[in-house]
Design a protein around this motif. Structure first.
Motif, PDB file in Angstrom:
ATOM      1  N   ALA A  66       0.924  -1.252  -0.194  1.00  0.00           N
ATOM      2  CA  ALA A  66       0.204   0.003   0.118  1.00  0.00           C
ATOM      3  C   ALA A  66       0.823   1.203   0.071  1.00  0.00           C
ATOM      4  O   ALA A  66       2.117   1.242   0.602  1.00  0.00           O
ATOM      5  N   ASP A  67       0.380   2.264  -0.665  1.00  0.00           N
ATOM      6  CA  ASP A  67       0.917   3.561  -0.660  1.00  0.00           C
ATOM      7  C   ASP A  67       0.181   4.577  -0.211  1.00  0.00           C
ATOM      8  O   ASP A  67       0.693   5.827  -0.071  1.00  0.00           O
ATOM      9  N   ASN A  68      -0.881   4.366   0.694  1.00  0.00           N
ATOM     10  CA  ASN A  68      -1.748   5.529   1.191  1.00  0.00           C
ATOM     11  C   ASN A  68      -2.489   4.740   2.395  1.00  0.00           C
ATOM     12  O   ASN A  68      -2.639   3.733   2.496  1.00  0.00           O
ATOM     13  N   LEU A  69      -3.081   5.446   3.349  1.00  0.00           N
ATOM     14  CA  LEU A  69      -3.685   5.011   4.540  1.00  0.00           C
ATOM     15  C   LEU A  69      -4.825   4.229   4.203  1.00  0.00           C
ATOM     16  O   LEU A  69      -4.991   3.258   4.847  1.00  0.00           O
ATOM     17  N   GLU A  70      -5.855   4.678   3.294  1.00  0.00           N
ATOM     18  CA  GLU A  70      -6.822   3.826   2.977  1.00  0.00           C
ATOM     19  C   GLU A  70      -6.610   2.475   2.620  1.00  0.00           C
ATOM     20  O   GLU A  70      -6.940   1.703   2.980  1.00  0.00           O
ATOM     21  N   ASP A  71      -5.631   2.365   1.441  1.00  0.00           N
ATOM     22  CA  ASP A  71      -5.363   0.779   1.029  1.00  0.00           C
ATOM     23  C   ASP A  71      -4.683   0.196   2.053  1.00  0.00           C
ATOM     24  O   ASP A  71      -4.808  -1.086   2.167  1.00  0.00           O
ATOM     25  N   ALA A  72      -3.820   0.722   3.132  1.00  0.00           N
ATOM     26  CA  ALA A  72      -3.176   0.134   4.087  1.00  0.00           C
ATOM     27  C   ALA A  72      -3.969  -0.481   5.206  1.00  0.00           C
ATOM     28  O   ALA A  72      -4.133  -1.702   5.567  1.00  0.00           O
ATOM     29  N   GLN A  73      -5.351   0.258   5.636  1.00  0.00           N
ATOM     30  CA  GLN A  73      -6.140  -0.235   6.549  1.00  0.00           C
ATOM     31  C   GLN A  73      -7.243  -1.197   5.811  1.00  0.00           C
ATOM     32  O   GLN A  73      -7.329  -2.241   6.368  1.00  0.00           O
ATOM     33  N   ILE A  74      -7.363  -1.238   4.571  1.00  0.00           N
ATOM     34  CA  ILE A  74      -8.352  -2.095   4.128  1.00  0.00           C
ATOM     35  C   ILE A  74      -7.497  -3.485   3.849  1.00  0.00           C
ATOM     36  O   ILE A  74      -7.800  -4.845   3.968  1.00  0.00           O
TER      37      ILE A  74
END
Length: 399
Positions: free
Chosen positions: A161-169
């Motif tokens: 992931a390279d952003n918070l949204e993708d990292a949390q999903i």
């Protein structure tokens, strides 16, 4: 109100503080004993590097010499000192372990803090709801602006992931895959937060979820988020749980259990997991077996918190569970915390009416000191997959 918001916005939205001239600090030289200690972390008072401490009020020195890290954090909240790169400063202080070397009368103050945490049960059932009232219930507007759209208040998984949204999903899905979820299963979530994982499991894996939390605000939001899904949310302490489930999961809650309650925690949840079931525990950990947490964190952020060590965690659960998998991605918490700070900073204009300047400085100190904790690798993030002792299932790990 306008003046108040302007002063807060300047302190929070401009972390470089470029408008402050270095000459402002020339008459605030520290005691030699503090300068010598800071030298171990390559930190100077009123230096010209981004991680150096800029002191505007020498009261900070007495605060550090009498109350240690608590005094240091409170002095920042009061505006007595500043730092362009606060997370970089905290990383250096943590890496040099200066928190373990208090000076003056602070040595007794810090020793008493950790002795109290060792001897007393600060996480008893009568105290269980304190952290919810003090931290999780302070305002949903804050968490809405700071967190991702799912409101995940735990470490994201940044491997791809390279952003918070993708990292949390990615974190949510990693948990589901590690639990080997299948449609129709029943899942107990201990510490369900604002319902992010419960909703994700129900939507994407077709399971029924019973979530519990000690935060009234989290219950309200979780029920809204999970409306129409096979999810039940309840305001209770983990010691009150009844029933059996195919799976149990607990994310970011074990830090509030405390070593005197570890056996109660694992024995309670062992009764909740079916013999062929799985239990995933997601928790911050540390190598420092001191009991309790840093005095500043304890007073202002997570009252009665305690981070486990790996030997203590495994030793406490071995009478009830086998460890099937252990995954450490603690450095991902650094990225998560910095992303939360970026969100907080960019949203401050819409939050300033509800929070004052001291709160803003407190929140920055909280996020930046925690980022330094993980960046220095003093802090860990463990996902541990556990199976009941009687289980005969073969577990294959996923990443």
């Amino acid at each position: 109100m306008t003046d108040k918001r302007s002063s807060v916005q300047a302190s929070v939205q401009s972390p470089s503080h470029a408008g402050i001239t270095h000459s402002h600090y020339l008459d605030t030289a520290p005691p030699k004993v503090l300068s010598n200690l800071l030298a171990h972390a390559d930190v100077r008072v009123n230096g010209d590097r981004p991680w150096d401490i800029q002191v505007s009020d020498p009261s900070v020195y007495a605060a550090v010499l009498t109350r240690g890290s608590l005094g240091f954090g409170e002095a920042y909240m009061d505006g007595y000192w500043e730092c362009h790169d606060l997370s970089g400063l905290m990383t250096r202080l943590m890496h040099a372990r200066l928190d373990e070397r208090p000076l003056g009368s602070a040595r007794l103050y810090i020793a008493m803090h950790y002795l109290k945490a060792r001897l007393l049960n600060l996480q008893s059932s009568s105290r269980a709801f304190q952290v919810g009232e003090q931290h999780y219930d302070i305002g949903n507007d804050l968490y809405e602006k700071m967190l991702d759209r799912h409101w995940c208040y735990s470490c994201g998984y940044w491997a791809e992931a390279d952003n918070l949204e993708d990292a949390q999903i990615a974190k949510l899905d990693l948990i589901c895959r590690k639990l080997k979820l299948k449609p129709g299963m029943t899942v107990l979530e201990v510490g369900c937060g604002w319902g992010s994982l419960a909703a994700y499991m129900a939507k994407h894996y077709g399971v029924k979820v019973h979530g519990i939390t000690i935060s009234k605000e989290q219950v309200k939001m979780a029920k809204e988020r999970c409306a129409g899904l096979p999810v039940d949310i309840e305001l209770i302490d983990y010691r009150e749980i009844q029933g059996q489930y195919d799976r149990v999961v607990s994310v970011g809650m074990f830090e509030h259990v405390g070593h005197k309650n570890y056996d109660t925690y694992f024995s309670t949840l062992s009764r909740c997991v079916k013999p062929d079931g799985l239990f995933l525990l997601h928790t911050i950990g540390t190598e420092q077996d001191g009991g309790g947490v840093d005095p500043w964190i304890d007073r202002y952020i997570f009252p009665n918190g305690e981070l486990p060590t790996l030997p203590k965690l495994v030793g406490s659960c071995k009478s009830y569970f086998n460890v099937e998998d252990l995954h450490n991605f603690g450095t991902d918490y650094d990225k998560t915390l910095m992303a939360w700070w970026d969100n907080f900073k960019s949203s401050w204009h819409s939050l300033a009416g509800n929070y004052d300047e001291r709160f803003a400085r407190m929140w920055r100190y909280y996020l930046m000191s925690c980022a330094g904790f993980f960046r220095s690798k003093r802090g860990q993030l463990w996902q541990v997959v556990l199976a009941p002792l009687e289980s005969q299932e073969v577990y294959r790990s996923v990443r």
